[in-house]
Every structure is written in C-alpha cells, then in structure tokens.
Design a protein around this motif. Structure first.
Motif, PDB file in Angstrom:
ATOM      1  N   ILE A 101     -31.226 -93.020 -23.100  1.00 15.83           N
ATOM      2  CA  ILE A 101     -30.026 -92.212 -23.332  1.00 15.83           C
ATOM      3  C   ILE A 101     -30.391 -90.736 -23.459  1.00 15.83           C
ATOM      4  N   GLU A 102     -31.499 -90.475 -24.171  1.00 18.21           N
ATOM      5  CA  GLU A 102     -31.911 -89.089 -24.352  1.00 18.21           C
ATOM      6  C   GLU A 102     -32.215 -88.421 -23.001  1.00 18.21           C
ATOM      7  N   THR A 148     -24.979 -79.561 -16.382  1.00 20.34           N
ATOM      8  CA  THR A 148     -23.940 -78.694 -16.939  1.00 20.34           C
ATOM      9  C   THR A 148     -24.341 -77.228 -16.825  1.00 20.34           C
ATOM     10  N   HIS A 149     -25.595 -76.979 -17.186  1.00 22.90           N
ATOM     11  CA  HIS A 149     -26.105 -75.613 -17.154  1.00 22.90           C
ATOM     12  C   HIS A 149     -26.105 -75.075 -15.723  1.00 22.90           C
ATOM     13  N   LEU A 183     -18.370 -84.584 -15.959  1.00 22.26           N
ATOM     14  CA  LEU A 183     -19.479 -84.321 -16.885  1.00 22.26           C
ATOM     15  C   LEU A 183     -19.017 -84.506 -18.323  1.00 22.26           C
ATOM     16  N   TYR A 204     -29.008 -87.523 -21.484  1.00 21.94           N
ATOM     17  CA  TYR A 204     -28.471 -86.314 -22.121  1.00 21.94           C
ATOM     18  C   TYR A 204     -29.106 -85.063 -21.560  1.00 21.94           C
ATOM     19  N   GLN A 205     -30.454 -85.134 -21.479  1.00 24.71           N
ATOM     20  CA  GLN A 205     -31.162 -83.930 -21.024  1.00 24.71           C
ATOM     21  C   GLN A 205     -30.735 -83.542 -19.625  1.00 24.71           C
ATOM     22  N   THR A 221     -20.533 -87.255 -20.837  1.00 18.46           N
ATOM     23  CA  THR A 221     -21.064 -86.813 -22.130  1.00 18.46           C
ATOM     24  C   THR A 221     -20.368 -87.558 -23.275  1.00 18.46           C
ATOM     25  N   LYS A 277     -32.757 -95.867 -26.637  1.00 25.21           N
ATOM     26  CA  LYS A 277     -32.491 -94.514 -27.137  1.00 25.21           C
ATOM     27  C   LYS A 277     -33.173 -93.454 -26.259  1.00 25.21           C
ATOM     28  N   LEU A 278     -34.407 -93.764 -25.809  1.00 23.99           N
ATOM     29  CA  LEU A 278     -35.116 -92.809 -24.952  1.00 23.99           C
ATOM     30  C   LEU A 278     -34.408 -92.656 -23.603  1.00 23.99           C
TER      31      LEU A 278
END
Lengths: 421, 255
Positions: free
Chosen positions: A246-247, A257-258, A222, A250-251, A226, A243-244
């Motif tokens: 990639i976003e 991760t959470h 992870l 990320y989310q 990241t 970019k969207l």
C-alpha cells in the motif's frame, strides 16, 4: 542577398547592357552617316570641278590639288582613302579623307586630289559620345535612386509583415495587425499569414486546453484511488507485507499527482495572461523560502549560507516567483549529499544558488528540458527545472546552470528586458 | 426574508446550545453535513471515512438536488465540488450564503485554479481543497470549520489527559502546558482530529507543508518530528497515544 539589392542590381545590369548595345549601334550609325556625307561632299566637289574647271594646275593644300599628268594610268578607278597630314599650324598629324580621281579636263589628263578633314567628324563623335555618356550616367543614377526608393516603398509592407512574423508567438493572444498596402500579392500574403497564424494558434490552444483538461480529468480518479487507499489502511488485519504494498502505491500516486500538477502548471504558464502579475519583492521570497527549508537542511546535515541584499523590483506573479525560488532551493537540497553545503546569494540583479552534489549524468543545459533527470536512480519527476525555465522565459529572466568542481551553480538574472503581460 | 430570519434564529439558537454544552467533538451527533460531489465513489469514500464522527450526512450528486437540499434543510457544514452536472458549485455557495449564512463551506475541486479559489473564498467559503486529497485532510478541515463556526475562540480538542487549544496553539497535559514547535503542534492536532485512523506519512507531510510537500521529498522528516513530539508528550506525563503503523504512517489511538 537582399531582395531590394537584387532587384536594383538586375535593373542596373540590364540598363547598362542596353546602353552599351545602344552606344555601339549609335556609333556605327553616326559613323556611317558622317562617312557617306563626307564622301558625297568629295564626289560632289569633283563633279563640279569636272564640269566647270578652267584648266591648268591648282593647289590649295591640303584641300584641293589639281595637276596635269602625262596620261591617265590605265585601269584606275576613283580612289577614296584616309590619310594623315602634318598640320604645321597645330604641329600634329591630322586625319583627312583623300579622294583621288584621274579626269580629262579640257582634253588633257589631270589628277584631281581632294581632301576633307575628318577632325570634325571625330569631334562630332566625341561630342556625341560625351553627351551620350553623361546622359547614360544620369539615367543610371536616376534609375538607381528611383528604383531603390520605389522598391523600398513598395516592399515596406512586406518588411513590416516580416518583422511582425519574427515576433509572432503562439502563446500570445494579441492578434496580428498586418498592414495591407496597395499590392495584391502582399495583401494575399498577409491574408494567408493571418489565416495560418490564427489556425496555428487555434490548434495550439486546443492542444493546450486538451492537456489542461486531461490533467484536470486525471485529478478525479487520483482522488478516488487515494480515498480508497485511505480507507484500506484503516483495516485492522493488514499484515506488514500488505502495508508495504500500500505504501508503494501511495508513493507512486503521490508522484503521479505531483507530475500532473506540474504538467498543469506548465500549460498554465504557457497561457498568456493566466497569471496576473504584481510587484514582487524577490529577495523577501528568497528569504522566506530559505526559512522554510532550514529545518530540512538541518535534518539532512546540509550547511546553508546566505547573503541576501535588496533586489530590484520585479513585476511578476507572486505564486510563480514562489515556485521558481522553491524549485531551485529544493533542487539544491535534493541533489545534495550528507554534510554538503548550499550558498544562496541575492543581489540587485541576480539570484545565485551554489550547492554541492554529484555530477549530473548529462549536460546541465538539457536539464531544463522536460522529463530530464540528473540521474537514473532519481525518483523526481524531472519537471522542476522545466517549470523554472518556463517562468524565466515568461518574465524574461536569464537563467543558467553550470556544474564545475563538484559545485552546481544556478544563476537567475533579472536583467532581461522587463515586460509585464 | 422571513424564512432566512427563521433559519438564522434556529442556527443561532443551536450555536448557543452547543456552546453551553461545550462538548465538541464527540457530542456532535446533531452536526449536519451536506456532501455535494458527483463522483459517487469519492462520495462513498468520504462518507465511509467520517461515519465515526457522528455527523448526519446527506449526499447530493447533482446541482439541482443540492440546490433543493440547501433550500429545504439546514446544514452545519457543506462540502461542495465546483464542477457539477447541471451547474456550478459557486452558484450553490451563493444560494447557501443567502438562505443559511452560518453554514460552514468547504470547496473540493479538481481545478487548482487560483481564480476559482478566490471566487469561492470571496463568496464566503471557509476552505478550499484541491483534488486529490487525503480523507484525513478533509476530515480535519471539516472539524476546523465547525470549530471556527460554532466554537469561535473557545474550542478545544480533549482526549483523556490531553487538551489541545487549536486557536491559541497550546497543548496541555493534566493542565500542564507542553511547549511544541509549530510543526509538532500541527502534526499533533492533525493526528488528534483523526484519532483512531491510520494516517500516511505523505498525508502528514502534505498537511504541514501544504502544496510544497512533494518538492521536499523528506518523508523521514515526518518521522523526526513525530519522534520529538512523542518525547515531549511522554515527558509531560501524557499517554503514548501516537502509534506508528508499519510502512505506512501513524495513528493516534486512545483506546
């Protein structure tokens, strides 16, 4: 039925049956012996009369009657029978054994009637029965008491083992201290249980360590992904579509991760002694978390009211208490709507959060289970309340979640049996 | 011991020189960094990200190599993973503290273990970062450690007319103070220490909220803070350096 009762009952039933059989046999035996002794006595008396009788009539009522008769009726054998005779002295019927015999005495025919009272025999049987009954009752009583006492003593290690097993927890690392008595079977039971629980604990620990290690191992890839994304977004020539994309990555890496952290936390909470307890001011924790979430509540246009009174001292891990309070408060924020409200109440023994929000799609209790979400559109990971529940279980806090009339109410009670481990 | 004294003297001398120049962060050409991380891909990412900062970076992929480097060369900051082939990062920190106690130490670990964290900080590490982390976060932590270690109390981040005083939580534009909230200040410092880099909303949220970020699911919240921050800076006659990057986040660009 309890084992001890069952054993006692079986003992008593068999003892009573044996006693009844014994009584019947005794009665028959005593009766027969007494009967034949009376008969022999009567016949002996007759024999003596026949050989020594001087002649004439004799009447000693009701015992001996010797009468001269005209002739001996033909085909008459000696006759024995029981008969009732009125006793004038005691005004009652008395049972007699009567022996009638026709004999030639000094060449003239006589009828000899001999009687013996059976009262003695009855008295004897009564006395015997009374003694026997008393003896039986005492025997049963003794049997009952001794049985109860000895089986209770014998089974004591068994019941202690049961009690230990009832309190057995896979999570605890406290070894089972099973008490061995003198009984081989119980020793064997304890050996088997010790082995079984040790094996279960070992396997549980292995599974837990596995999930903990898996979580740890996941952190590194992870981190790499990241970091690569962090580098990717530095590229000058990315277009908006990229970019969207990639976003979105990320989310979802954030979610992963959470999720991973929550799973790790859950397995750590389950490990007894992982989190060191300390004295925690629960109310202060509530206050500081409230302060922290205020800006977000304002931003989301949610009105927060609170009444925070001192709470009883709690011995718990400060980080876990922080997580407990934070998870509940952030849930109240998350599952709320624009213009909604949150009311937080902290009292001596309880901590209550009430908030507006859409009705959960399932029952509120199952939301404490892992991966249960209140709604399908919800992008939370569904572990927040599971973590809350684990923490509450660890510290014996009561926790309940009720939804009624558009209000979600979660109550944490600190009144559980307090235990620090 | 003699070696230790020599190293310490060299270090103190360097601190003196750096203080005299007061040129942090851009004249930090001499800042030497040791990155101890066995995951080569992660190592590569970190080096790539901080290459513009002008550090002299060395990578160690194993305990033995790292130990050799620590004992042979001098570093200003060491970034160390705790689980390494051949030994524990904690042991490396112990060695570092003996041979070059002035070196800044940042632990990066996959274990979010309180014990490890406390053990590391007890040994004298300056910071602890749990994997996965954003490179921008690591970068800002490294800078923060260097600031604290070598510019204690007198460090400022200066970008054109903007001057940020990290220790005092103060921001000046053309020497006029701008009043910011704590969160706004944190965001500004984070953006400024990572200037010319695109930062994600997630990373910014995590930076200001720490571990709790994920529970608040409020990425929009970052937007509001940044909007206010920009307003305040512009009102104070500062250039509009904070650019939003479509979909992803923000970038502090003074170019």
């Amino acid at each position: 039925m309890k084992l001890l009762h069952s054993i006692t009952r079986k003992y008593i039933v068999s003892a009573v049956s044996v006693l009844i059989l014994f009584t019947v046999a005794m009665y028959v035996l005593v009766n027969t012996i007494l009967d034949s002794s009376i008969n022999e006595q009567l016949m002996g008396t007759k024999g003596r009369i026949v050989s020594n009788y001087p002649g004439g009539s004799l009447k000693v009522f009701p015992f001996i009657e010797i009468d001269e008769v005209a002739s001996i009726p033909p085909h008459t054998a000696d006759m024995l029978k029981d008969t009732l005779i009125y006793n004038t002295a005691e005004h009652e019927q008395e049972v007699f054994r009567e022996y009638v015999s026709y004999q030639e005495l000094h060449h003239s025919p006589h009828k000899i009637t001999l009687r013996l009272s059976l009262i003695e025999k009855e008295d004897l049987i009564w006395a015997f029965s009374a003694a026997f009954g008393l003896f039986s009752a005492l025997l049963l009583l003794a049997l009952f008491i001794v049985n109860k006492k000895t089986t209770a003593a014998l089974f004591a290690p068994f019941y202690r083992t049961l009690a230990q097993m009832r309190n057995f927890s896979l999570r605890s690392s406290v070894p089972l201290a099973l008490e061995n008595g003198d009984i081989d079977e119980f020793k064997e039971l304890n050996t088997i249980l010790s082995e079984l629980t040790a094996r279960a604990r070992k396997e549980y620990t292995a599974v837990k360590e596995f999930s903990e290690n898996a979580s740890h191992e996941l952190q590194t890839p992870l981190a790499i992904v990241t970091s690569k994304l962090d580098l990717l977004i530095q590229k000058e020539n990315l277009d908006d579509e990229e970019k969207l994309l990639i976003e979105a990555m990320y989310q979802n890496i954030g979610r992963l991760t959470h999720l991973n952290k929550a799973l790790l936390l859950l397995s750590q909470i389950e490990t007894a002694g992982y989190f060191e307890p300390a004295d925690v001011d629960f109310a202060r924790e509530v206050r500081s978390e409230l302060d922290a979430m205020m800006p977000i509540a304002e931003y989301k246009n949610i009105t927060v009211t609170s009444s925070i009174e001192p709470m009883r001292p709690v011995t718990a891990n400060p980080m876990l208490v922080h997580i407990l309070v934070k998870n509940l408060l952030s849930n109240a924020l998350k599952h709320n709507h624009d213009g909604g409200t949150i009311a937080v109440r902290a009292e001596e023994n309880s901590f209550v959060i009430e908030n507006t929000g859409a009705a959960p799609e399932s029952g509120t209790e199952i939301l404490f289970d892992r991966f249960q979400k209140s709604g399908a559109s919800d992008d939370s990971i569904g572990l927040g309340l599971a973590v809350v529940k684990e923490i509450c279980t660890l510290y014996h806090f009561g926790v309940e979640y009720v939804y009624a009339g558009g209000m979600h109410t979660v109550t944490v009670r600190l009144t559980g049996i307090h235990q620090s481990n | 011991m003699r070696q230790y004294a020599r190293l310490r003297d060299a270090k103190l001398n360097k601190i003196r020189i750096l203080r005299e120049h007061r040129s942090f962060p851009h004249a930090s050409d001499s800042m030497k960094l040791l990155l101890i991380e066995d995951e080569k891909e992660l190592s590569r990412s970190i080096i790539e990200y901080i290459k513009d900062e002008g550090y002299v970076c060395t990578c160690s992929y194993s305990f033995i190599d790292a130990s050799k480097n620590i004992n042979d060369y001098e570093y200003d900051c060491v970034v160390v993973d705790l689980t390494l082939p051949g030994g524990s990062g904690l042991e490396l920190i112990r060695q570092l503290k003996t041979v070059q106690p002035a070196t800044g130490i940042i632990i990066i670990s996959a274990k979010n273990s309180l014990d490890d964290k406390l053990a590391g900080l007890d040994l004298g590490a300056d910071d602890y970062l749990t994997k996965p982390f954003h490179l921008a976060e690591l970068n800002s932590r490294i800078k923060s450690v260097l600031r604290r270690r070598f510019y204690s109390g007198s460090s400022s981040v200066i970008i054109n007319e903007l001057r940020i005083e990290p220790e005092k939580h103060e921001v000046f534009v053309h020497d006029g103070e701008i009043a910011l909230t704590k969160k706004e200040f944190d965001i500004l410092l984070y953006l400024a220490t990572n200037k010319e880099k695109v930062l994600t909303k997630e990373g910014i949220l995590e930076h200001i909220w720490g571990d709790d970020a994920a529970t608040f699911d409020s990425l929009d919240f970052v937007y509001t803070h940044i909007k206010n921050l920009r307003k305040k800076l512009i009102a104070g006659n500062c250039g509009d350096y904070i650019k939003s990057v479509y979909g992803i986040g923000y970038k502090f660009s003074a170019l």
